[in-house]
Enzyme design. Structure first.
Site, short mmCIF file in Angstrom:
data_model
loop_
_atom_site.label_atom_id
_atom_site.label_comp_id
_atom_site.label_asym_id
_atom_site.label_seq_id
_atom_site.Cartn_x
_atom_site.Cartn_y
_atom_site.Cartn_z
N ILE A 1 5.64 4.78 1.33
CA ILE A 1 5.15 5.40 2.59
C ILE A 1 4.90 4.29 3.61
O ILE A 1 4.18 3.34 3.31
CB ILE A 1 3.81 6.16 2.36
CG1 ILE A 1 3.93 7.16 1.21
CG2 ILE A 1 3.35 6.84 3.63
CD1 ILE A 1 2.61 7.82 0.84
N VAL B 1 0.84 -1.21 0.00
CA VAL B 1 0.00 0.00 0.00
C VAL B 1 0.87 1.25 0.00
O VAL B 1 1.71 1.45 0.88
CB VAL B 1 -0.95 0.03 1.23
CG1 VAL B 1 -1.87 1.24 1.15
CG2 VAL B 1 -1.77 -1.25 1.30
N LYS C 1 -6.19 -1.45 -1.97
CA LYS C 1 -5.40 -0.77 -0.93
C LYS C 1 -6.29 -0.17 0.15
O LYS C 1 -5.97 -0.26 1.35
CB LYS C 1 -4.55 0.32 -1.59
CG LYS C 1 -3.41 -0.26 -2.43
CD LYS C 1 -2.80 0.79 -3.33
CE LYS C 1 -1.56 0.27 -4.05
NZ LYS C 1 -1.09 1.16 -5.12
N GLU D 1 0.53 -1.57 -13.08
CA GLU D 1 0.38 -3.01 -12.95
C GLU D 1 0.56 -3.66 -14.33
O GLU D 1 0.46 -2.98 -15.36
CB GLU D 1 -1.01 -3.36 -12.40
CG GLU D 1 -1.28 -2.81 -11.02
CD GLU D 1 -0.28 -3.28 -9.98
OE1 GLU D 1 -0.11 -4.49 -9.80
OE2 GLU D 1 0.36 -2.43 -9.33
#
Ligand code: NAP
Ligand code: HSE
Length: 418
Positions: A133, A129, A202, A187
């Site tokens: 971060i 995700v 996510k 992707e």
């Protein structure tokens, strides 16, 4: 510290980065990648492999059956083979790190069962995700004594890169999608990016962490819209509204304990924390009782940011002995989210009294209108007062039946105010 002999599935964008970051500090980090499984052994690679330590294979089972390998990194993608690999590895007691949000979101409950049945199994997934971060780590640790009321995020680098290029530089959709693919953001099938499915996976994962339960019944029940229907007209209206357009995932705790989880492009006013997140950047705004609003921002996709999250997981797992099963209480979903909405609907030319007719339709659906804008001959833009998604859907369906309606479908999105 556990020493890790790592078998890695995938030697593409993320796998290449993980290899470089792990091996440059090996053996002082007690880790080495001894096997890499790929589909095509003859494909040229864009990273150097030390053949005295690492071998290549196209046989997924050769890693699972290798007892010298005690850790699996899955950066291959897909929800079929990857699921078998992860489940088998966990059952065999191998530590597992994955970046595969599609798999985690779709098979979360099954994976939790495997983790519960195998108390020594360890699974980490920071890279799944928002790329670089550390939002998983933050949600797992920083809010334990707090109550989260909403999680709102730009969680897809590809579409944020595309929207930035289209909005700021007038780039063409197809061209900028190709660029995002070339940069390693997208992707394998970029439909997952542009239609919002990647953000859906996510935000499902984030909402489960934020609210301490699991979403039962599949990810398809989450309202999900991507960016493929946004036109230059929407950008023009956004500029008029002193706003931009972002693809946003939201998970909001409602009164009565239900959770509203949805993915949609949104009109984001310039003063909002998400408006300035450009390129492949991601950001998550977490609102909670004790902290108020906290924004976590950083690179959301690409080789090294993502690999860094995988590597951080490897270090954490190497240092810890704890299992990673999460709560399996079911979250109750409320798909009928609320807000002020932007609606652009197409009109056929030369009709009088349209604004009055819009007002009548809106009233019938209990929708208050804040303003009506007209920037082109072919459409109108309506900004609503706060209302619910079902009211907007009803209003759009009704507008489509009017004699002034054009042929295309109306497009609507919520507005994030600054
Ligand atoms: P990628 O560049 O397409 O690499 C995928 C790798 O997996 C390739 O090396 C491929 O082998 C291998 N592979 C695919 N199917 C296989 C199979 N059936 N058997 C053996 N090997 C197989 O993909 P990526 O961008 O690195 O993404 C990998 C994963 O990380 C995905 O789950 C993605 O969602 C996730 N992720 C990516 C990013 C990003 O920024 N790219 C960020 C966060 C998470 P070949 O090279 O021989 O084809
Ligand atoms: N395709 C994904 C994105 C990769 O663009 O954000 C990171 O999860």
């Amino acid at each position: 510290m556990t020493s890790f002999n790592i078998g890695m599935y995938g030697g593409g964008t993320v796998g290449g980065g993980v290899y470089e970051l792990i091996m440059k500090n090996s053996p002082s980090n007690n880790m080495k990648i001894t096997k890499i499984c790929v589909r095509d052994l003859n494909k040229p690679r864009d990273f150097q492999v030390d053949g005295s330590i690492t071998s290549w294979t196209a046989d997924p089972d050769s890693i699972l059956e290798d007892d010298s390998i005690n850790c699996i990194v899955e950066v291959m993608g897909g929800t079929g083979l990857a699921k078998r690999i992860i489940e088998t590895a966990l059952k065999k007691g191998k530590a597992v790190v994955t970046a595969n949000k599609a798999l985690l979101a779709e098979h979360w409950n099954e994976l939790q069962k495997v983790l519960k049945a195998n108390p020594k199994a360890r699974l980490a997934w920071e890279a799944a995700v928002c790329g670089g971060i550390p939002i998983i780590q933050i949600l797992q640790t920083a809010y334990q004594g707090d109550e989260i009321s909403s999680v709102t995020g730009i969680c897809n680098g590809t579409t944020n890169f595309m929207l930035t290029q289209m909005f700021q530089h007038g780039a063409a959709y197809d061209q900028v999608l190709k660029e995002a693919q070339g940069l390693g953001y997208a992707e394998v099938d970029p439909t997952a990016d542009v239609e919002g499915h990647d953000v859906r996976a996510k935000i499902v994962l984030l909402s489960q962490l934020a609210y301490g339960g699991s979403i039962v019944g599949g990810v398809e029940q989450i309202p999900c819209k991507g960016i493929s229907k946004i036109t230059e007209d929407d950008f023009a209206y956004a500029r008029l509204l002193k706003a931009t357009i972002k693809l946003v995932g939201t998970a909001r705790r409602m009164e009565g304990g239900k959770v509203s989880v949805y993915v949609t492009p949104a009109i984001v006013e310039e003063r909002h924390a998400l408006a300035s997140i450009d390129g492949a950047g991601n950001a998550v705004v977490v609102e909670s009782k004790n902290l108020g609003a906290c924004a976590y921002t950083g690179p959301g996709a690409g080789r090294y940011p993502t690999a860094n999250s995988v590597v951080a997981d490897l270090y954490r797992l190497s240092a810890s002995t704890t299992a990673a099963a999460a709560s399996d209480d079911a979250l109750t979903l409320d798909p009928n989210y609320a807000g002020s909405f932007y609606i652009r609907f197409p009109v056929a030319k030369k009709h009088a009294g349209i604004v009055g007719k819009i007002g009548v339709c809106a009233e019938q659906h209990g929708v208050g209108i804040r303003s009506v804008l007209k920037n082109t001959d072919k459409d109108f833009c309506v900004i609503t007062e706060d209302c619910q998604l079902s009211q907007v859907e009803g209003l759009c369906a009704d507008l489509a039946k009017q004699d002034f309606a054009g042929n295309d479908e109306a497009l609507f999105m919520p507005i994030l105010s600054g």
